[in-house]
Design an enzyme around this catalytic site. Structure first.
Site, short mmCIF file in Angstrom:
data_model
loop_
_atom_site.label_atom_id
_atom_site.label_comp_id
_atom_site.label_asym_id
_atom_site.label_seq_id
_atom_site.Cartn_x
_atom_site.Cartn_y
_atom_site.Cartn_z
CG ASN A 1 -1.71 1.21 1.44
OD1 ASN A 1 -1.78 2.05 0.54
ND2 ASN A 1 -2.35 1.32 2.59
CD1 TRP A 2 3.39 0.93 -2.88
CD2 TRP A 2 3.58 2.14 -4.76
NE1 TRP A 2 4.11 0.19 -3.79
CE2 TRP A 2 4.23 0.90 -4.96
CE3 TRP A 2 3.56 3.06 -5.81
CZ2 TRP A 2 4.86 0.57 -6.16
CZ3 TRP A 2 4.18 2.73 -7.01
CH2 TRP A 2 4.83 1.50 -7.17
CE LYS A 3 -0.21 3.18 4.78
NZ LYS A 3 -0.07 3.28 6.25
CG HIS B 1 -5.80 1.80 5.16
ND1 HIS B 1 -5.39 2.75 6.06
CD2 HIS B 1 -4.77 0.92 5.05
CE1 HIS B 1 -4.16 2.46 6.47
NE2 HIS B 1 -3.77 1.36 5.88
CD GLU C 1 -2.91 5.40 6.85
OE1 GLU C 1 -2.87 5.47 5.61
OE2 GLU C 1 -1.98 4.90 7.53
CD GLU D 1 -3.51 -2.61 7.34
OE1 GLU D 1 -2.39 -2.85 6.85
OE2 GLU D 1 -4.13 -1.56 7.12
N GLY E 1 2.46 2.25 10.84
CA GLY E 1 3.39 3.36 10.69
C GLY E 1 4.09 3.77 11.98
CB SER F 1 5.23 -1.74 11.99
OG SER F 1 4.82 -0.40 12.25
N GLY G 1 2.83 -1.10 4.30
CA GLY G 1 2.85 0.32 3.97
C GLY G 1 4.27 0.78 3.71
N GLY G 2 4.88 1.38 4.73
CA GLY G 2 6.20 1.98 4.60
C GLY G 2 7.24 1.13 3.88
P1 PGA Z 1 2.85 0.30 7.67
O1 PGA Z 1 1.36 0.47 7.05
O2 PGA Z 1 3.40 -0.96 7.08
O3 PGA Z 1 3.57 1.52 7.23
O4 PGA Z 1 2.67 0.21 9.15
C1 PGA Z 1 0.52 -0.63 6.88
C2 PGA Z 1 -0.79 -0.19 6.30
O5 PGA Z 1 -1.30 0.87 6.68
O6 PGA Z 1 -1.36 -0.88 5.42
#
Ligand code: PGA
Length: 250
Positions: A9-11, A95, A97, A167, A173, A213, A234-235
């Site tokens: 997930n590149w956000k 998600h 967010e 999640e 994050g 994470s 994500g990251g």
């Molecule tokens: P993260 O994000 O790996 O940066 O913690 C995961 C996500 O939100 O899908």
């Protein structure tokens, strides 16, 4: 055996040029990977460019969100036909967010799941609790509500087009990964919940990803848990080497 699936997930990261660069690197480095399904979810503006790069590879394309109407006066939204046109085979839904910052609810998640599972795309549906909810011992109740309401009216047949991503919000994050045991506990809870709602075959089939994470150094342990069928990253999905390491850990 459920085949593992690792999704990036590149956000809100990567311009078109940056997405092309990352997709090219992933394409080269993933050539010999057979063990897991691979998905990348760039921002909407980079979907076409990314699709062009990965089309002759094993990497599949996903979107980070979708709207439930096909077209019309819905300023700023992106529809399912648009995602299909851009080459998407997956769409992330709900998600945390989007729930936290953009007003997504179990009801909007439900409408989006209905839309995506009525097509030939696969929905990656995110659920998870906050730190306060976990501390209060509310994790299972929260997940139960998110799934029961989010999946309202979803049929057995539609379940075949769903992946669940667990999640925990406190792990996203933050560098604070859930321990493999903490993650496995919730994954098992989710699988049992699916069993009670859709039966043993559906529970056995559904893939449940862990997200929060996930890094090259913790992926193998998480992914070796019996009910963890992949990762939503994500990251660490923004760097080709790190993402490929995670895929190899599957
Ligand atoms: P993260 O994000 O790996 O940066 O913690 C995961 C996500 O939100 O899908």
């Amino acid at each position: 055996m459920r085949r593992k699936i690792i999704a990036g997930n590149w956000k809100m990261n990567k311009t078109g040029a940056e997405a092309i660069e990352l997709a090219k690197a992933l394409k080269v480095k993933s050539v010999n990977i057979e063990r897991a399904d691979m998905v990348i979810c760039p921002p909407f503006t980079a979907l076409y460019q990314t699709a062009e790069i990965i089309k002759a590879s094993k990497i599949k394309l996903g979107a980070q969100n979708v709207y439930w109407e096909d077209s019309g006066a819905f300023t700023g939204e992106i529809s399912l036909p648009m995602l299909k046109d851009a080459g998407c085979e997956y769409a992330i839904i709900g998600h945390s967010e989007r729930r936290q910052f953009f007003g997504e609810t179990d009801e909007t998640v439900n409408r989006k799941i209905q839309k995506v599972t009525g097509s030939d795309l696969t929905a990656i549906v995110c659920v998870g609790e906050t730190l306060e909810q976990r501390k209060a011992g509310d994790t299972e109740r929260i997940i139960n509500t998110q799934i029961s309401n989010g999946f309202a009216g979803i049929t057995q047949e539609q379940m075949k087009r769903i992946i669940i991503a667990y999640e925990p919000i406190w792990a996203i994050g933050t560098g604070m990964t859930a321990t493999p045991e903490q993650a496995e506990d919730v994954h098992l809870f989710i699988r049992n919940l699916i069993k009670s709602l859709y039966g043993a075959a559906a529970a056995d089939m559904i893939r449940i990803q862990y997200g929060g994470s996930v890094k090259p150094d913790n992926a193998a342990e998480l992914l070796s848990q019996p009910d963890i069928d992949g990762a939503l990253v994500g990251g660490a999905s923004l760097k080709a080497d790190a993402f490929i390491e995670i895929i190899k850990a599957a």
